[in-house]
Design a protein around this motif. Sequence first.
Motif, short mmCIF file in Angstrom:
data_model
loop_
_atom_site.label_atom_id
_atom_site.label_comp_id
_atom_site.label_asym_id
_atom_site.label_seq_id
_atom_site.Cartn_x
_atom_site.Cartn_y
_atom_site.Cartn_z
N TYR A 97 0.84 -1.20 0.00
CA TYR A 97 0.00 0.00 0.00
C TYR A 97 0.88 1.26 0.00
N ASP A 98 1.95 1.25 0.79
CA ASP A 98 2.83 2.42 0.84
C ASP A 98 3.44 2.71 -0.52
N ARG A 99 3.99 1.69 -1.19
CA ARG A 99 4.60 1.90 -2.51
C ARG A 99 3.57 2.38 -3.52
N THR A 100 2.39 1.81 -3.49
CA THR A 100 1.35 2.18 -4.45
C THR A 100 0.90 3.62 -4.24
N LEU A 101 0.62 3.99 -3.00
CA LEU A 101 0.13 5.34 -2.72
C LEU A 101 1.22 6.40 -2.84
N CYS A 102 2.45 6.03 -2.57
CA CYS A 102 3.56 6.97 -2.63
C CYS A 102 3.75 7.53 -4.03
N PHE A 103 3.53 6.72 -5.06
CA PHE A 103 3.80 7.15 -6.43
C PHE A 103 2.54 7.50 -7.22
N ALA A 104 1.41 7.49 -6.56
CA ALA A 104 0.17 7.83 -7.26
C ALA A 104 0.12 9.34 -7.51
N PRO A 105 -0.21 9.75 -8.75
CA PRO A 105 -0.29 11.18 -9.04
C PRO A 105 -1.48 11.85 -8.36
N TYR A 106 -2.49 11.06 -8.04
CA TYR A 106 -3.68 11.56 -7.35
C TYR A 106 -3.90 10.67 -6.14
N LEU A 107 -3.95 11.26 -4.96
CA LEU A 107 -4.12 10.46 -3.76
C LEU A 107 -5.58 10.35 -3.38
N PRO A 108 -6.09 9.14 -3.34
CA PRO A 108 -7.45 8.95 -2.86
C PRO A 108 -7.52 9.16 -1.35
N TYR A 109 -8.71 9.32 -0.85
CA TYR A 109 -8.92 9.37 0.60
C TYR A 109 -8.58 7.99 1.13
N ARG A 110 -7.73 7.94 2.14
CA ARG A 110 -7.25 6.67 2.69
C ARG A 110 -7.90 6.42 4.04
N LEU A 111 -8.73 5.41 4.07
CA LEU A 111 -9.50 5.08 5.28
C LEU A 111 -9.06 3.73 5.80
N GLY A 112 -8.55 3.71 7.02
CA GLY A 112 -8.20 2.46 7.67
C GLY A 112 -9.38 1.97 8.48
N ILE A 113 -9.57 0.66 8.50
CA ILE A 113 -10.59 0.08 9.38
C ILE A 113 -9.90 -0.97 10.25
N ALA A 114 -10.27 -0.98 11.54
CA ALA A 114 -9.54 -1.83 12.48
C ALA A 114 -10.39 -2.14 13.70
N HIS A 115 -9.96 -3.15 14.40
CA HIS A 115 -10.54 -3.46 15.71
C HIS A 115 -10.01 -2.43 16.70
N ALA A 116 -10.74 -2.18 17.76
CA ALA A 116 -10.38 -1.11 18.71
C ALA A 116 -8.96 -1.26 19.26
N PHE A 117 -8.51 -2.46 19.54
CA PHE A 117 -7.19 -2.65 20.13
C PHE A 117 -6.05 -2.33 19.15
N GLN A 118 -6.36 -2.14 17.89
CA GLN A 118 -5.33 -1.85 16.90
C GLN A 118 -4.96 -0.35 16.87
N TYR A 119 -5.76 0.47 17.53
CA TYR A 119 -5.41 1.89 17.65
C TYR A 119 -4.45 2.03 18.82
N ILE A 120 -3.32 2.65 18.57
CA ILE A 120 -2.28 2.82 19.58
C ILE A 120 -2.04 4.32 19.75
N ALA A 121 -2.25 4.83 20.95
CA ALA A 121 -2.13 6.27 21.17
C ALA A 121 -0.69 6.78 21.06
N SER A 122 0.27 5.97 21.46
CA SER A 122 1.67 6.41 21.39
C SER A 122 2.17 6.37 19.94
N PRO A 123 3.04 7.30 19.58
CA PRO A 123 3.51 7.39 18.19
C PRO A 123 4.27 6.15 17.72
#
Length: 189
Positions: A141-167
């Motif tokens: 996904y990183d390689r594909t989006l990095c070189f795209a001339p037009y960036l689509p809106y990027r929406l992640g979907i995840a289970h609650a425990f996959q969100y991590i507050a620390s950087p």
Amino acid sequence: MQDIQRKALKQQRKALSRGTQQRTEHRICMRIIRSAIFKKSQHIGLYLHAFGEVHTHLLIMQCFKHQKTVYLPQISSSKKHLVWVKITQNQYIQNRFSRHALGMYEPKQRGKLIHILDLVVTPLLACDALGTRIGMGGGFYDRTLCFAPYLPYRLGIAHAFQYIASPIPRQKWDQPIDALYTVNKTYCF
């Protein structure tokens, strides 16, 4: 993110019950289809769940119901990026997919690099408060989006425990997401 933490998240995600997966999929799907970004998007890139990610079946079917054009990713072996395959509801229902060597399912027909996507729904292993997304480690996904001339809106979907507050440390090639939907919260970055 340390390998031990990545492994623990993968195990936790894979251990979710079928009922938990169904409830999460339903709640996230309903929130997405009510969102402004979904309503204004016509060309939507999704994924077929394979490793405990939030399931996408309901969302794919809602895209067809709302007459959205659905694209599924396919790994381009030569360049290690994703190409997108437009699918029909009939193709999806008839399960016309093959298993890639890495374990995920892809459309059987050849895809192409498409830059018309309005919205890309991405799987992830973890996401932090800045939108830094950690995937399964292939960087597709990183390689594909990095070189795209037009960036689509990027929406992640995840289970609650996959969100991590620390950087999470972000590399220069990492492509952050614009928003994250979990079962109970929406994070905008």
